[in-house]
Design a protein around this motif. Structure first.
Motif, PDB file in Angstrom:
ATOM      1  N   PHE A   1       0.817  -1.206   0.000  1.00  0.00           N
ATOM      2  CA  PHE A   1       0.000   0.000   0.000  1.00  0.00           C
ATOM      3  C   PHE A   1       0.856   1.263   0.000  1.00  0.00           C
ATOM      4  CE2 PHE A   1      -1.935   3.451   2.377  1.00  0.00           C
ATOM      5  CZ  PHE A   1      -3.175   3.601   1.769  1.00  0.00           C
ATOM      6  N   SER A   2       1.854   1.314   0.893  1.00  0.00           N
ATOM      7  CA  SER A   2       2.657   2.532   1.032  1.00  0.00           C
ATOM      8  C   SER A   2       3.403   2.875  -0.245  1.00  0.00           C
ATOM      9  CB  SER A   2       3.648   2.386   2.195  1.00  0.00           C
ATOM     10  OG  SER A   2       4.490   1.266   1.999  1.00  0.00           O
ATOM     11  N   LYS A   3       3.855   1.839  -0.971  1.00  0.00           N
ATOM     12  CA  LYS A   3       4.567   2.083  -2.221  1.00  0.00           C
ATOM     13  C   LYS A   3       3.604   2.425  -3.349  1.00  0.00           C
ATOM     14  CE  LYS A   3       8.884  -0.480  -1.613  1.00  0.00           C
ATOM     15  NZ  LYS A   3       8.797  -0.758  -0.178  1.00  0.00           N
ATOM     16  N   ARG A   4       2.442   1.743  -3.374  1.00  0.00           N
ATOM     17  CA  ARG A   4       1.472   2.016  -4.426  1.00  0.00           C
ATOM     18  C   ARG A   4       0.993   3.461  -4.385  1.00  0.00           C
ATOM     19  NH1 ARG A   4      -1.171  -2.586  -2.598  1.00  0.00           N
ATOM     20  NH2 ARG A   4      -3.071  -1.391  -2.112  1.00  0.00           N
ATOM     21  N   HIS A   5       0.906   4.021  -3.205  1.00  0.00           N
ATOM     22  CA  HIS A   5       0.336   5.356  -3.054  1.00  0.00           C
ATOM     23  C   HIS A   5       1.396   6.417  -2.751  1.00  0.00           C
ATOM     24  CE1 HIS A   5      -3.773   3.877  -3.339  1.00  0.00           C
ATOM     25  NE2 HIS A   5      -3.405   2.874  -2.551  1.00  0.00           N
ATOM     26  N   GLY A   6       2.662   6.049  -2.907  1.00  0.00           N
ATOM     27  CA  GLY A   6       3.726   7.039  -2.807  1.00  0.00           C
ATOM     28  C   GLY A   6       4.064   7.505  -1.411  1.00  0.00           C
ATOM     29  N   PHE A   7       3.661   6.740  -0.380  1.00  0.00           N
ATOM     30  CA  PHE A   7       3.974   7.134   0.986  1.00  0.00           C
ATOM     31  C   PHE A   7       5.351   6.651   1.423  1.00  0.00           C
ATOM     32  CE2 PHE A   7      -0.792   6.821   1.223  1.00  0.00           C
ATOM     33  CZ  PHE A   7      -1.006   8.188   1.283  1.00  0.00           C
ATOM     34  N   ALA A   8       5.839   5.600   0.806  1.00  0.00           N
ATOM     35  CA  ALA A   8       7.108   4.999   1.230  1.00  0.00           C
ATOM     36  C   ALA A   8       8.288   5.801   0.693  1.00  0.00           C
ATOM     37  CB  ALA A   8       7.202   3.557   0.744  1.00  0.00           C
ATOM     38  N   THR A   9       9.301   5.924   1.498  1.00  0.00           N
ATOM     39  CA  THR A   9      10.547   6.545   1.072  1.00  0.00           C
ATOM     40  C   THR A   9      11.662   5.516   1.199  1.00  0.00           C
ATOM     41  OG1 THR A   9      10.983   7.370   3.306  1.00  0.00           O
ATOM     42  CG2 THR A   9       9.829   8.852   1.801  1.00  0.00           C
ATOM     43  N   VAL A  10      12.675   5.647   0.353  1.00  0.00           N
ATOM     44  CA  VAL A  10      13.804   4.720   0.399  1.00  0.00           C
ATOM     45  C   VAL A  10      14.720   5.116   1.556  1.00  0.00           C
ATOM     46  CG1 VAL A  10      15.806   3.823  -0.837  1.00  0.00           C
ATOM     47  CG2 VAL A  10      13.691   4.340  -2.083  1.00  0.00           C
ATOM     48  N   PRO A  11      14.917   4.237   2.536  1.00  0.00           N
ATOM     49  CA  PRO A  11      15.779   4.594   3.663  1.00  0.00           C
ATOM     50  C   PRO A  11      17.232   4.689   3.221  1.00  0.00           C
ATOM     51  CG  PRO A  11      15.145   2.286   3.798  1.00  0.00           C
ATOM     52  CD  PRO A  11      14.367   2.874   2.662  1.00  0.00           C
ATOM     53  N   PRO A  12      18.019   5.481   3.928  1.00  0.00           N
ATOM     54  CA  PRO A  12      19.443   5.553   3.596  1.00  0.00           C
ATOM     55  C   PRO A  12      20.123   4.224   3.889  1.00  0.00           C
ATOM     56  CG  PRO A  12      19.012   6.657   5.673  1.00  0.00           C
ATOM     57  CD  PRO A  12      17.680   6.306   5.096  1.00  0.00           C
ATOM     58  N   ILE A  13      21.283   4.018   3.291  1.00  0.00           N
ATOM     59  CA  ILE A  13      22.055   2.808   3.555  1.00  0.00           C
ATOM     60  C   ILE A  13      22.511   2.819   5.011  1.00  0.00           C
ATOM     61  CG2 ILE A  13      24.195   1.592   3.012  1.00  0.00           C
ATOM     62  CD1 ILE A  13      23.797   2.590   0.117  1.00  0.00           C
ATOM     63  N   GLN A  14      22.181   1.758   5.722  1.00  0.00           N
ATOM     64  CA  GLN A  14      22.463   1.694   7.150  1.00  0.00           C
ATOM     65  C   GLN A  14      23.519   0.660   7.515  1.00  0.00           C
ATOM     66  OE1 GLN A  14      18.772   1.458   9.458  1.00  0.00           O
ATOM     67  NE2 GLN A  14      17.660   2.362   7.749  1.00  0.00           N
ATOM     68  N   PHE A  15      23.748  -0.312   6.657  1.00  0.00           N
ATOM     69  CA  PHE A  15      24.722  -1.344   7.005  1.00  0.00           C
ATOM     70  C   PHE A  15      25.213  -2.047   5.745  1.00  0.00           C
ATOM     71  CE2 PHE A  15      20.523  -3.280   7.050  1.00  0.00           C
ATOM     72  CZ  PHE A  15      20.703  -4.435   6.315  1.00  0.00           C
ATOM     73  N   ARG A  16      26.408  -2.611   5.853  1.00  0.00           N
ATOM     74  CA  ARG A  16      26.953  -3.524   4.843  1.00  0.00           C
ATOM     75  C   ARG A  16      27.470  -4.790   5.520  1.00  0.00           C
ATOM     76  NH1 ARG A  16      28.866   1.203   1.932  1.00  0.00           N
ATOM     77  NH2 ARG A  16      27.524   1.441   0.092  1.00  0.00           N
ATOM     78  N   HIS A  17      28.249  -4.619   6.566  1.00  0.00           N
ATOM     79  CA  HIS A  17      28.837  -5.783   7.236  1.00  0.00           C
ATOM     80  C   HIS A  17      27.872  -6.309   8.287  1.00  0.00           C
ATOM     81  CE1 HIS A  17      33.222  -4.667   6.021  1.00  0.00           C
ATOM     82  NE2 HIS A  17      32.389  -4.758   5.007  1.00  0.00           N
ATOM     83  N   ASP A  18      26.678  -6.641   7.840  1.00  0.00           N
ATOM     84  CA  ASP A  18      25.643  -7.139   8.733  1.00  0.00           C
ATOM     85  C   ASP A  18      24.540  -7.765   7.887  1.00  0.00           C
ATOM     86  OD1 ASP A  18      24.241  -7.709  11.015  1.00  0.00           O
ATOM     87  OD2 ASP A  18      23.687  -5.628  11.480  1.00  0.00           O
ATOM     88  N   ALA A  19      23.708  -8.536   8.533  1.00  0.00           N
ATOM     89  CA  ALA A  19      22.508  -9.093   7.903  1.00  0.00           C
ATOM     90  C   ALA A  19      21.498  -9.291   9.026  1.00  0.00           C
ATOM     91  CB  ALA A  19      22.806 -10.409   7.190  1.00  0.00           C
ATOM     92  N   PRO A  20      20.714  -8.260   9.322  1.00  0.00           N
ATOM     93  CA  PRO A  20      19.777  -8.336  10.445  1.00  0.00           C
ATOM     94  C   PRO A  20      18.771  -9.474  10.298  1.00  0.00           C
ATOM     95  CG  PRO A  20      20.015  -6.074   9.669  1.00  0.00           C
ATOM     96  CD  PRO A  20      20.697  -6.946   8.669  1.00  0.00           C
ATOM     97  N   GLY A  21      18.192  -9.858  11.422  1.00  0.00           N
ATOM     98  CA  GLY A  21      17.267 -10.979  11.422  1.00  0.00           C
ATOM     99  C   GLY A  21      16.089 -10.792  10.488  1.00  0.00           C
ATOM    100  N   GLY A  22      15.582  -9.566  10.415  1.00  0.00           N
ATOM    101  CA  GLY A  22      14.449  -9.311   9.536  1.00  0.00           C
ATOM    102  C   GLY A  22      14.782  -9.546   8.079  1.00  0.00           C
ATOM    103  N   LEU A  23      15.978  -9.130   7.661  1.00  0.00           N
ATOM    104  CA  LEU A  23      16.417  -9.364   6.290  1.00  0.00           C
ATOM    105  C   LEU A  23      16.540 -10.858   6.026  1.00  0.00           C
ATOM    106  CD1 LEU A  23      19.177  -7.516   4.319  1.00  0.00           C
ATOM    107  CD2 LEU A  23      19.278  -9.999   4.517  1.00  0.00           C
TER     108      LEU A  23
END
Length: 263
Positions: A7-29
Motif C-alpha cells: 500500500f505505502s509504495k502504491r500510493h507514494g507514501f514509502a521513502t527509500v531509507p538511507p544505507i544503514q549497514f553492509r557488514h551485517d545481515a539483520p534478522g528481519g532481512l
C-alpha cells in the motif's frame, strides 16, 4: 489478484531509507529472504540450496515441510555469519534458475533488491555480477553510466577495470580497498590511453586528454592521492572504505565524461 506492491509504495507514501549497514545481515532481512524464496521453492528445496552453499548436512529427522523443515531453514539462516547470508542468496538465485527458470529467478532477484532497499542494506543483486555494493544515487548513476559509455565507445578494458573496482569493494567479509582504488585508477589510465594512443601513465596524460582547467589539475591531485593509497601500499597508508568508494565514484565520472566527449 493481490498486488505484490505494498500500500505505502502504491500510493507514494514509502521513502527509500538511507544505507544503514553492509557488514551485517539483520534478522528481519534473513527471514524476508527465506520468505521471498518460498514464493518459488518449497522449504525442502530451500534447505537443499542452503546446505549445498554452506556445506551442511540436512537433518534427516525433519521430513514435514511445516513446521519441521521450515524451522530448520529458519534456524540455519538466523545462525550463520552475516556474509554467509549473501552467499545463500546467490546460491538461491542459481538454484531457482536451474530448477524453475529465468523468469522466476528474475522475480526472486527483484524481491531481494526490494528487501535490500527497504532494510537499508548497502548491497544489490545484479545479473552477471551477483551481489555487489550499493551506494547512494549519485554513486550508482556514475558507475552505471560510466560502464555503459565505456562499452558503447569500445573502451572495453576501462569498463572491465570499473567492474573489477566494484568487485573489490564488494568482497565479503572484507572489501579489498587498495584493489578497488587500483582498478579505478586503471580505468582512468586505460581511458586516457584509448584517447591519446599513448602508453604513458595517467600522470603524464592528465593534461593531454581534453579536460577543461582546472579539472585536469584536480585529476592529477586525485591520481597522486589514489596512487599512494592504491599502488604504494603500506600498513599505515590504507584507504578507508569511504575514500575507496569516493575514488571509484570520481574515476567513474571522469571516465564517462572522457568517453562521451571522445565519441
Amino acid at each position: 489478484m493481490r498486488s505484490s506492491i505494498m500500500f505505502s509504495k502504491r500510493h507514494g507514501f514509502a521513502t527509500v531509507p538511507p544505507i544503514q549497514f553492509r557488514h551485517d545481515a539483520p534478522g528481519g532481512l534473513r527471514h524476508a529472504v527465506i520468505q521471498a524464496a518460498y514464493e518459488h521453492l518449497s522449504y525442502s528445496q530451500i534447505r537443499t540450496s542452503i546446505c549445498r552453499t554452506l556445506y551442511l548436512v540436512p537433518n534427516q529427522g525433519n521430513w514435514s515441510e511445516i513446521p519441521n523443515i521450515r524451522d530448520e531453514v529458519e534456524d540455519i539462516i538466523q545462525g550463520v555469519e552475516w556474509y554467509q547470508v549473501y552467499d545463500v542468496i546467490e546460491g538461491l538465485v542459481v538454484f531457482i534458475e536451474g530448477t524453475i527458470g529465468y523468469a522466476a529467478t528474475e522475480g526472486f532477484a527483484d524481491r531481494v533488491n526490494m528487501i535490500f532497499s527497504d532494510t537499508g542494506a548497502g548491497w544489490q543483486f545484479v545479473a552477471g555480477d551477483g551481489i555487489i555494493i550499493r551506494g547512494d544515487g549519485d554513486f550508482e548513476e556514475a558507475v552505471a553510466s560510466s560502464r555503459d559509455s565505456l562499452l558503447q565507445t569500445g573502451y572495453d578494458v576501462a569498463a572491465k577495470e570499473i567492474k573489477e573496482a566494484l568487485g573489490d569493494l564488494s568482497r565479503r567479509p572484507d572489501p579489498d580497498l587498495t584493489g578497488a582504488v587500483h582498478h579505478a585508477l586503471g580505468a582512468l589510465e586505460a581511458t586516457a590511453r584509448y584517447i591519446t594512443g599513448s602508453n604513458d601513465g595517467l600522470a603524464k596524460l592528465a593534461s593531454q586528454i581534453g579536460l577543461p582547467k582546472p579539472l585536469d589539475q584536480a585529476l592529477e591531485k586525485m591520481w597522486g592521492f589514489a596512487s599512494n593509497s592504491g599502488r604504494h601500499v603500506s600498513p599505515t597508508n590504507q584507504p578507508t572504505p569511504q575514500q575507496a568508494q569516493l575514488i571509484v565514484h570520481l574515476s567513474s565520472a571522469y571516465c564517462r565524461y572522457l568517453a562521451d566527449t571522445s565519441k
